[in-house]
Design an enzyme around this catalytic site. Structure first.
Site, PDB file in Angstrom:
ATOM      1  N   HIS A   1       0.917  -1.203  -0.107  1.00 38.75           N
ATOM      2  CA  HIS A   1       0.193  -0.201   0.082  1.00 38.75           C
ATOM      3  C   HIS A   1       0.989   1.254   0.020  1.00 38.75           C
ATOM      4  O   HIS A   1       1.386   1.439   1.001  1.00 38.75           O
ATOM      5  CB  HIS A   1      -0.769  -0.040   1.205  1.00 38.75           C
ATOM      6  CG  HIS A   1      -1.754   1.143   1.305  1.00 38.75           C
ATOM      7  ND1 HIS A   1      -3.285   1.042   1.589  1.00 38.75           N
ATOM      8  CD2 HIS A   1      -1.722   2.385   1.048  1.00 38.75           C
ATOM      9  CE1 HIS A   1      -3.699   2.298   1.575  1.00 38.75           C
ATOM     10  NE2 HIS A   1      -2.939   3.024   1.219  1.00 38.75           N
TER      11      HIS A   1
ATOM     12  N   HIS B   1       1.451   5.371  -1.747  1.00 37.30           N
ATOM     13  CA  HIS B   1       1.147   6.729  -2.499  1.00 37.30           C
ATOM     14  C   HIS B   1       2.376   7.184  -3.034  1.00 37.30           C
ATOM     15  O   HIS B   1       3.193   7.624  -2.315  1.00 37.30           O
ATOM     16  CB  HIS B   1       0.635   7.638  -1.544  1.00 37.30           C
ATOM     17  CG  HIS B   1      -0.598   7.183  -0.837  1.00 37.30           C
ATOM     18  ND1 HIS B   1      -1.903   7.130  -1.703  1.00 37.30           N
ATOM     19  CD2 HIS B   1      -1.187   6.596   0.268  1.00 37.30           C
ATOM     20  CE1 HIS B   1      -2.814   6.680  -0.867  1.00 37.30           C
ATOM     21  NE2 HIS B   1      -2.524   6.237   0.076  1.00 37.30           N
TER      22      HIS B   1
ATOM     23  N   ARG C   1       2.044   9.564  -5.799  1.00 35.40           N
ATOM     24  CA  ARG C   1       1.516  10.837  -6.214  1.00 35.40           C
ATOM     25  C   ARG C   1       2.014  10.874  -7.771  1.00 35.40           C
ATOM     26  O   ARG C   1       2.255   9.904  -8.286  1.00 35.40           O
ATOM     27  CB  ARG C   1       1.933  12.090  -5.309  1.00 35.40           C
ATOM     28  CG  ARG C   1       1.993  11.993  -3.854  1.00 35.40           C
ATOM     29  CD  ARG C   1       0.509  11.850  -3.371  1.00 35.40           C
ATOM     30  NE  ARG C   1       0.474  11.912  -2.120  1.00 35.40           N
ATOM     31  CZ  ARG C   1      -0.427  11.483  -1.322  1.00 35.40           C
ATOM     32  NH1 ARG C   1      -1.647  10.529  -1.947  1.00 35.40           N
ATOM     33  NH2 ARG C   1      -0.467  11.787   0.013  1.00 35.40           N
TER      34      ARG C   1
ATOM     35  N   LYS D   1      -9.586  -0.479  -5.810  1.00 33.85           N
ATOM     36  CA  LYS D   1      -9.334   0.187  -4.482  1.00 33.85           C
ATOM     37  C   LYS D   1     -11.005   0.799  -4.107  1.00 33.85           C
ATOM     38  O   LYS D   1     -11.281   1.592  -5.007  1.00 33.85           O
ATOM     39  CB  LYS D   1      -8.397   1.238  -4.294  1.00 33.85           C
ATOM     40  CG  LYS D   1      -8.166   2.357  -3.059  1.00 33.85           C
ATOM     41  CD  LYS D   1      -7.846   1.272  -2.116  1.00 33.85           C
ATOM     42  CE  LYS D   1      -7.787   2.259  -0.535  1.00 33.85           C
ATOM     43  NZ  LYS D   1      -6.820   2.672  -0.128  1.00 33.85           N
TER      44      LYS D   1
ATOM     45  N   HIS E   1     -10.590   0.957   1.961  1.00 33.76           N
ATOM     46  CA  HIS E   1     -10.285   1.851   3.058  1.00 33.76           C
ATOM     47  C   HIS E   1     -11.446   1.585   3.942  1.00 33.76           C
ATOM     48  O   HIS E   1     -12.598   2.191   3.513  1.00 33.76           O
ATOM     49  CB  HIS E   1     -10.243   3.275   2.444  1.00 33.76           C
ATOM     50  CG  HIS E   1     -10.132   4.306   3.514  1.00 33.76           C
ATOM     51  ND1 HIS E   1      -8.534   5.015   3.737  1.00 33.76           N
ATOM     52  CD2 HIS E   1     -10.831   4.810   4.616  1.00 33.76           C
ATOM     53  CE1 HIS E   1      -8.819   5.754   4.799  1.00 33.76           C
ATOM     54  NE2 HIS E   1     -10.046   5.830   5.341  1.00 33.76           N
TER      55      HIS E   1
ATOM     56  N   HIS F   1      -4.439  -0.754   5.647  1.00 34.57           N
ATOM     57  CA  HIS F   1      -3.897   0.101   7.394  1.00 34.57           C
ATOM     58  C   HIS F   1      -5.005  -0.308   8.378  1.00 34.57           C
ATOM     59  O   HIS F   1      -5.636   0.962   8.748  1.00 34.57           O
ATOM     60  CB  HIS F   1      -3.822   1.644   6.693  1.00 34.57           C
ATOM     61  CG  HIS F   1      -4.851   2.422   6.101  1.00 34.57           C
ATOM     62  ND1 HIS F   1      -6.216   2.106   6.136  1.00 34.57           N
ATOM     63  CD2 HIS F   1      -4.686   2.988   4.782  1.00 34.57           C
ATOM     64  CE1 HIS F   1      -6.601   2.779   5.332  1.00 34.57           C
ATOM     65  NE2 HIS F   1      -6.089   3.027   4.232  1.00 34.57           N
TER      66      HIS F   1
ATOM     67  N   ASP G   1       1.575   2.872   3.498  1.00 31.38           N
ATOM     68  CA  ASP G   1       0.612   3.747   3.187  1.00 31.38           C
ATOM     69  C   ASP G   1       1.746   4.929   3.383  1.00 31.38           C
ATOM     70  O   ASP G   1       1.195   5.959   3.899  1.00 31.38           O
ATOM     71  CB  ASP G   1      -0.494   3.714   4.330  1.00 31.38           C
ATOM     72  CG  ASP G   1      -1.663   4.802   3.883  1.00 31.38           C
ATOM     73  OD1 ASP G   1      -1.616   5.264   2.724  1.00 31.38           O
ATOM     74  OD2 ASP G   1      -2.390   5.105   5.008  1.00 31.38           O
TER      75      ASP G   1
ATOM     76  N   HIS H   1       2.870  14.488   1.583  1.00 34.06           N
ATOM     77  CA  HIS H   1       2.330  15.635   1.356  1.00 34.06           C
ATOM     78  C   HIS H   1       3.463  16.851   1.510  1.00 34.06           C
ATOM     79  O   HIS H   1       4.122  16.802   2.352  1.00 34.06           O
ATOM     80  CB  HIS H   1       0.964  16.000   2.209  1.00 34.06           C
ATOM     81  CG  HIS H   1       0.004  15.089   2.124  1.00 34.06           C
ATOM     82  ND1 HIS H   1      -1.018  15.574   1.052  1.00 34.06           N
ATOM     83  CD2 HIS H   1      -0.331  13.965   2.750  1.00 34.06           C
ATOM     84  CE1 HIS H   1      -2.154  14.577   1.144  1.00 34.06           C
ATOM     85  NE2 HIS H   1      -1.709  13.494   2.141  1.00 34.06           N
TER      86      HIS H   1
ATOM     87  N   ALA I   1      -3.777  14.602   5.649  1.00 29.71           N
ATOM     88  CA  ALA I   1      -3.744  13.262   6.180  1.00 29.71           C
ATOM     89  C   ALA I   1      -2.625  12.451   5.488  1.00 29.71           C
ATOM     90  O   ALA I   1      -2.854  12.323   4.467  1.00 29.71           O
ATOM     91  CB  ALA I   1      -5.149  12.434   6.248  1.00 29.71           C
TER      92      ALA I   1
END
Ligand code: DOR
Ligand code: ZN
Length: 345
Positions: free
Chosen positions: A14, A16, A18, A100, A137, A175, A248, A252, A264
């Protein structure tokens, strides 16, 4: 005392990454240690169709430094308009590894997610038929449900009914943050798995709120009470094949987190393995680290474990940068709050 540990190369189930400048900056941080990762599709706009997933995969591979190898395992973002035939085609061509489900409004860029699961029944049935896993999620979004209860309520109101209504559907509860989720997963057959993040094994809700609000510890699902953190550590270190690593890691740029309405996400890609080795050593479970990082995930997804290895060594405290620079601004690393002595050699 163990001071060196060689593992099959880990995968991140899992992640991210971007897009654009952040993708270019964070991708090497994962590719350095992980052979493969399940890539989350919550871009703006989201990765909804097979065509979107192919284009995103191409951008990831184009951003990968030449000397690195890394396989992005693509996912599709489930919407109420998703076409079961497009999903089946994407799966058959080997393009996507999972779909997802974001409940609409649950988290970052989830506005196009699912409001009513009855409207995605056709896709879920097709996925059960073709053996394509659903990553979930697991939080309800009802305004009157307390944010600390949203995962437990999701299990009763959404996850369990969906699984009963769709026999054969393989589901990963992503998660997990509660003892309720750990208990639910362990009470079910092997068609339900769960990812556990590094940060949820390290922090509880006090870390976010005591002594001033710490935006870099804010993620979703939000960290819960200490008792829940202990349940996650026990599950991750148990060797139970249903639990595997999904970091996860969710970068950011700092201004977006250090704000009156902060985003988050915890960014853990660079030092996840150092932190995990520390956690597993604390739990006297270093001999089960490889099971969690490198064996259970591929087994759940029906893939072979990696045939290359990676070695962790324990020594003087290792220093990681406080933040990495990206073309979109600095991204602060998750602070585990203890010195790290394990590092990848
Ligand atoms: O903390 C989180 N950050 N949780 C999510 O579900 C999404 C993620 C993100 O995309 O930033
Ligand atoms: Zn995520």
């Amino acid at each position: 005392m163990t001071t060196s540990l060689t593992l099959r190369r880990p995968d991140d189930w899992h992640l991210h990454l971007r897009d654009g400048a952040i993708l270019r900056a964070v991708l090497p941080e994962s590719a350095r240690h992980f052979a493969r990762a399940i890539i989350m599709p919550n871009l703006v706009p989201p990765v909804v169709t097979a065509r979107d997933a192919r284009a995103y995969r191409d951008r990831i591979l184009a951003a990968l430094p030449k000397e690195m190898t890394f396989t992005p395992l693509m996912t599709l973002y489930l919407t109420e308009e998703t076409d079961p035939a497009d999903v089946a085609h994407a799966h058959a061509s080997g393009l996507v590894t999972a779909v997802k489900l974001y409940p609409a409004g649950a988290t970052t860029n989830s506005a196009s997610g699912v409001r009513d699961v009855d409207r995605v029944r056709g896709v879920l049935e097709k996925m059960a038929e073709i053996g394509l896993p659903l990553c979930v999620h697991g939080e309800v979004t009802d305004a009157h449900i307390d944010i600390f209860d949203r995962e437990a309520v999701f299990i009763d109101r959404v996850l369990d009914p969906v699984r009963r209504a769709t026999p054969g559907l393989r589901v990963v509860m992503e998660h997990v943050t509660t003892r309720d989720a750990v208990d639910y997963v362990t009470s079910q057959p092997r068609d339900l798995g769960a990812t556990i993040t590094t940060h949820h094994m390290v922090i509880n809700r006090n870390h976010i709120l005591v002594g001033g609000i710490k935006p870099h510890y804010y993620c979703l699902p939000v960290a819960k009470r200490e008792d829940h953190r202990l349940a996650l550590r026990a599950a991750a270190t148990s060797g139970d094949p249903r639990f595997f690593l999904g970091t996860d890691s969710a970068p950011h740029a700092d201004p977006a987190k250090e704000s009156a309405c902060g985003c988050a996400g915890c960014f853990t890609a660079p030092h996840t393995l150092s932190i995990l080795a520390h956690v597993f050593e604390d739990e006297d479970a270093l001999d089960r680290l490889e099971t969690f990082t490198s064996l259970n995930g591929p087994a759940f997804y029906g893939l072979a474990p990696n045939d290359t290895t990676l070695t962790l060594t324990k020594g003087d405290a290792v220093r990681y940068p406080e933040r990495i620079e990206t073309g979109d601004g600095p991204v602060t690393l998750f602070d585990p709050g203890f010195p790290l002595h394990w590092h990848v050699t």
